[in-house]
Design an enzyme around this catalytic site. Structure first.
Site, PDB file in Angstrom:
ATOM      1  N   ARG A  15      52.665  31.545  37.044  1.00 56.33           N
ATOM      2  CA  ARG A  15      52.421  31.915  38.443  1.00 56.33           C
ATOM      3  C   ARG A  15      52.733  33.391  38.721  1.00 56.33           C
ATOM      4  O   ARG A  15      52.359  33.920  39.764  1.00 56.33           O
ATOM      5  CB  ARG A  15      53.234  30.999  39.374  1.00 56.33           C
ATOM      6  CG  ARG A  15      52.681  29.577  39.437  1.00 56.33           C
ATOM      7  CD  ARG A  15      53.641  28.592  40.089  1.00 56.33           C
ATOM      8  NE  ARG A  15      54.648  28.090  39.160  1.00 56.33           N
ATOM      9  CZ  ARG A  15      55.627  27.247  39.497  1.00 56.33           C
ATOM     10  NH1 ARG A  15      55.731  26.818  40.743  1.00 56.33           N
ATOM     11  NH2 ARG A  15      56.511  26.839  38.590  1.00 56.33           N
ATOM     12  N   ASN A 168      66.475  20.134  44.152  1.00 55.49           N
ATOM     13  CA  ASN A 168      67.191  20.415  42.913  1.00 55.49           C
ATOM     14  C   ASN A 168      67.165  21.914  42.637  1.00 55.49           C
ATOM     15  O   ASN A 168      66.099  22.525  42.580  1.00 55.49           O
ATOM     16  CB  ASN A 168      66.498  19.649  41.777  1.00 55.49           C
ATOM     17  CG  ASN A 168      67.082  19.992  40.421  1.00 55.49           C
ATOM     18  OD1 ASN A 168      68.272  20.296  40.316  1.00 55.49           O
ATOM     19  ND2 ASN A 168      66.255  19.930  39.393  1.00 55.49           N
ATOM     20  N   ASN A 358      76.913  79.284  44.293  1.00 56.28           N
ATOM     21  CA  ASN A 358      75.842  79.134  45.270  1.00 56.28           C
ATOM     22  C   ASN A 358      74.512  79.301  44.553  1.00 56.28           C
ATOM     23  O   ASN A 358      74.259  80.323  43.933  1.00 56.28           O
ATOM     24  CB  ASN A 358      76.003  80.211  46.354  1.00 56.28           C
ATOM     25  CG  ASN A 358      75.101  79.903  47.539  1.00 56.28           C
ATOM     26  OD1 ASN A 358      73.895  79.712  47.369  1.00 56.28           O
ATOM     27  ND2 ASN A 358      75.672  79.837  48.722  1.00 56.28           N
TER      28      ASN A 358
HETATM   29  C1  UD1 Z   1      62.454  23.188  37.966  1.00 55.72           C
HETATM   30  C2  UD1 Z   1      62.956  21.752  38.139  1.00 55.72           C
HETATM   31  C3  UD1 Z   1      62.920  21.406  39.634  1.00 55.72           C
HETATM   32  C4  UD1 Z   1      63.756  22.379  40.406  1.00 55.72           C
HETATM   33  C5  UD1 Z   1      63.345  23.838  40.128  1.00 55.72           C
HETATM   34  C6  UD1 Z   1      64.321  24.803  40.709  1.00 55.72           C
HETATM   35  C7  UD1 Z   1      62.372  20.518  36.112  1.00 55.72           C
HETATM   36  C8  UD1 Z   1      61.466  19.523  35.517  1.00 55.72           C
HETATM   37  N1  UD1 Z   1      62.137  20.824  37.397  1.00 55.72           N
HETATM   38  O1  UD1 Z   1      61.124  23.247  38.392  1.00 55.72           O
HETATM   39  O2  UD1 Z   1      63.431  20.078  39.824  1.00 55.72           O
HETATM   40  O3  UD1 Z   1      63.648  22.116  41.786  1.00 55.72           O
HETATM   41  O4  UD1 Z   1      63.285  24.091  38.701  1.00 55.72           O
HETATM   42  O5  UD1 Z   1      63.874  26.128  40.590  1.00 55.72           O
HETATM   43  O6  UD1 Z   1      63.297  20.974  35.470  1.00 55.72           O
HETATM   44  N2  UD1 Z   1      61.313  26.546  30.926  1.00 55.72           N
HETATM   45  C9  UD1 Z   1      61.426  26.578  29.550  1.00 55.72           C
HETATM   46  N3  UD1 Z   1      60.610  25.810  28.793  1.00 55.72           N
HETATM   47  C10 UD1 Z   1      59.671  24.988  29.324  1.00 55.72           C
HETATM   48  C11 UD1 Z   1      59.552  24.940  30.735  1.00 55.72           C
HETATM   49  C12 UD1 Z   1      60.381  25.730  31.505  1.00 55.72           C
HETATM   50  O7  UD1 Z   1      62.275  27.314  29.026  1.00 55.72           O
HETATM   51  O8  UD1 Z   1      58.987  24.316  28.545  1.00 55.72           O
HETATM   52  C13 UD1 Z   1      62.206  27.385  31.756  1.00 55.72           C
HETATM   53  C14 UD1 Z   1      61.488  28.417  32.588  1.00 55.72           C
HETATM   54  O9  UD1 Z   1      61.398  29.642  31.874  1.00 55.72           O
HETATM   55  C15 UD1 Z   1      62.379  28.543  33.821  1.00 55.72           C
HETATM   56  C16 UD1 Z   1      63.066  27.200  33.916  1.00 55.72           C
HETATM   57  O10 UD1 Z   1      62.898  26.560  32.666  1.00 55.72           O
HETATM   58  O11 UD1 Z   1      63.368  29.552  33.690  1.00 55.72           O
HETATM   59  C17 UD1 Z   1      62.457  26.330  35.011  1.00 55.72           C
HETATM   60  O12 UD1 Z   1      61.069  26.179  34.753  1.00 55.72           O
HETATM   61  P1  UD1 Z   1      60.011  26.234  35.927  1.00 55.72           P
HETATM   62  O13 UD1 Z   1      58.674  26.050  35.340  1.00 55.72           O
HETATM   63  O14 UD1 Z   1      60.249  27.391  36.781  1.00 55.72           O
HETATM   64  O15 UD1 Z   1      60.401  24.877  36.678  1.00 55.72           O
HETATM   65  P2  UD1 Z   1      60.149  24.538  38.185  1.00 55.72           P
HETATM   66  O16 UD1 Z   1      58.763  24.055  38.337  1.00 55.72           O
HETATM   67  O17 UD1 Z   1      60.581  25.657  39.021  1.00 55.72           O
HETATM   68 MG    MG Z   2      61.185  27.662  38.644  1.00 55.06          MG
END
Ligand code: UD1
Ligand code: MG
Length: 447
Positions: A15, A168, A358
């Protein structure tokens, strides 16, 4: 109990629409990952493992500068899978494990400590917050006893579940050994076909362990998933710094126009006029005044100094007590002595300016020949005439004077006058005769 942490940073950050990994985007001049790591350190975490994608070389390099280890998540199969990827790196660790999303730049040590404290109640805890606009956050459903029932991801939630405002945050605490056992047993039977970290509490409950929910303030757990959210996080971070500095006794007439870096250090009784911008690494001592439209980065400003309006202090600028750096003056890697003045249109690079010197308008230190940078030294009480070019390396002694418009290429002795410019020649009546000659020629051509 010793504490370790996993920071999740392998996500594609789709995103963000960026070639730069999401966690390396900056808030207040520091990458998101740096904010999370600093908060963890402040909460007593001595061991950090950052989970990165295979392509995340830059993230691993940055993690190393934070003293953190890295683990690779080969495929981005979800947050639970990501956390499990850190298992090997923490094989020898037993103690409390914190798992934190890498995209939460406003998280503080206190917030993390709240989560760690809640873990003490049952052995597993997470942070939640009441969202004004819950958007796509996972929703936290609690049981009547206050413990977690389950988290439902936005994409999996029913309309009724989506109407829940408790969200969360993305910060969890568990016993390390237990955690890796649960993370290894996750399934991906959900809307996104991902291994959700948020399903860990269900596996814990199957073993009779409840998950405590620590409700914290919304600002601290703001997540960044898009450029708009990055900009919002910056706004919140700036509001937080401004409020702290105002509380600490800094005067700002229009704080909403002043932008700080994560590490800006400003003492009490400093006055900051509107539209001042700070890059990282700035310290400003009590009683200094920063006038409008000045930009400071990697600089120190001593007591009573006046900077700007429209001044630029670059890395290595050290401005002494009561010194003045005025409009359109740029200072880089230069020490400006006590009470010295450079008030107009000047570049001081790789220089040492003595006390009370100066520096006249339009003075330039010619510090770079295209290959090397050289130093200019100006003694105490020296007077540099306007539009002097100082061709470095060069020294002007204490109390010496340079004539306006001079190009100084050789050292100047203390108390001497150096003038290095063409001598003025005057021819009486020449201008008048010139005009008459030209006028006559033009008239004869027009006939
Ligand atoms: C996640 C939570 C959601 C919470 C939100 C808060 C899960 C399933 N959902 O959603 O409940 O409200 O964060 O911000 O955990 N990442 C990895 N590997 C992956 C996927 C993600 O390292 O395969 C890392 C991303 O880099 C990021 C973090 O995990 O730093 C969260 O991932 P993101 O995709 O932002 O999750 P959200 O959809 O925000
Ligand atoms: Mg996130």
């Amino acid at each position: 109990m010793s504490k370790a942490a996993i920071i999740l940073a392998a996500g594609q950050g789709t995103r963000m629409k960026s070639a730069l990994p999401k966690v390396l985007h900056k808030v207040a001049g520091l990458p998101l990952l740096g904010h999370v790591a600093a908060a963890l350190r402040g909460a007593g975490v001595d061991r950090i493992v950052v989970v990165t994608s295979a392509a995340g070389e830059d993230v691993r390099a940055y993690a190393a500068t934070l003293g953190a280890a890295s683990a690779i998540q080969q495929q981005q199969l979800g947050t639970g899978h990501a956390a499990a990827s850190a298992r090997e790196a923490l094989e020898d660790f037993s103690g409390m494990l914190l798992i934190v999303n890498g995209d939460m730049p406003l998280i503080t040590s206190d917030t993390i400590s709240e989560c760690a404290k809640a873990q003490g109640r049952t052995g597993l805890a997470l942070l939640a917050f009441e969202a004004a606009d819950p958007g796509a956050y996972g929703r936290v459903l609690r049981k009547p006893d206050g413990f977690l029932d389950r988290i439902v991801e936005y994409k999996d939630a029913t309309a009724a579940e989506r109407s829940v405002a408790l969200c969360n945050a993305g910060c969890y605490a568990a016993d390390a050994r237990n955690f890796f056992r649960w993370a290894g047993a996750l399934k991906n039977d959900n809307a996104q076909k991902e291994y959700y970290l948020t399903d860990v509490p269900i596996l814990a409950r199957a073993e009779g362990l409840e998950c405590a929910v620590a409700v914290t303030d919304e600002v601290s757990v703001t997540g960044v998933n898009s450029r708009a959210e990055l900009a919002e996080a910056e706004v919140k971070f700036q509001l937080r710094i401004r409020a702290r500095l105002l509380r600490d006794g800094v005067t700002m007439t229009a704080p909403e126009t002043v932008f700080f870096a994560h590490d800006t250090a400003v003492e009490n009784d400093v006055e900051i006029e509107p539209f001042v911008v700070f890059g990282p690494g700035v310290t400003v001592k009590s009683g200094a005044r920063l006038r409008s439209h000045s930009h400071l980065e990697g600089a120190t400003v001593a007591r009573g100094a006046i900077i700007g309006p429209f001044a630029r202090l670059r890395p290595g600028a050290k401005i002494g007590e009561d010194a003045h750096i005025g409009n359109f003056v740029e200072v880089k890697n230069a020490v400006v002595g006590k009470g010295a003045k450079a008030n107009h249109l000047t570049y001081l690079g790789d220089a040492r300016i003595g006390e009370g010197a100066n520096i006249g308008a339009g003075t330039i230190t010619c510090n770079y020949d295209g290959f090397t940078k050289s130093v200019t030294e100006i003694g105490a009480g020296a007077f540099i005439g306007s539009d002097t070019a100082l061709v470095a390396p060069v020294k002007v002694g204490d109390g010496a004077i340079t004539g306006a418009g001079s190009v100084i290429t050789k050292d100047v002795a203390a108390d001497a006058l150096a003038v290095a410019r063409g001598k003025q020649v005057e021819i009486a009546g020449w201008a008048k005769a010139f005009r008459e000659r030209k006028k006559a020629k033009k008239q004869s051509e027009q006939k």
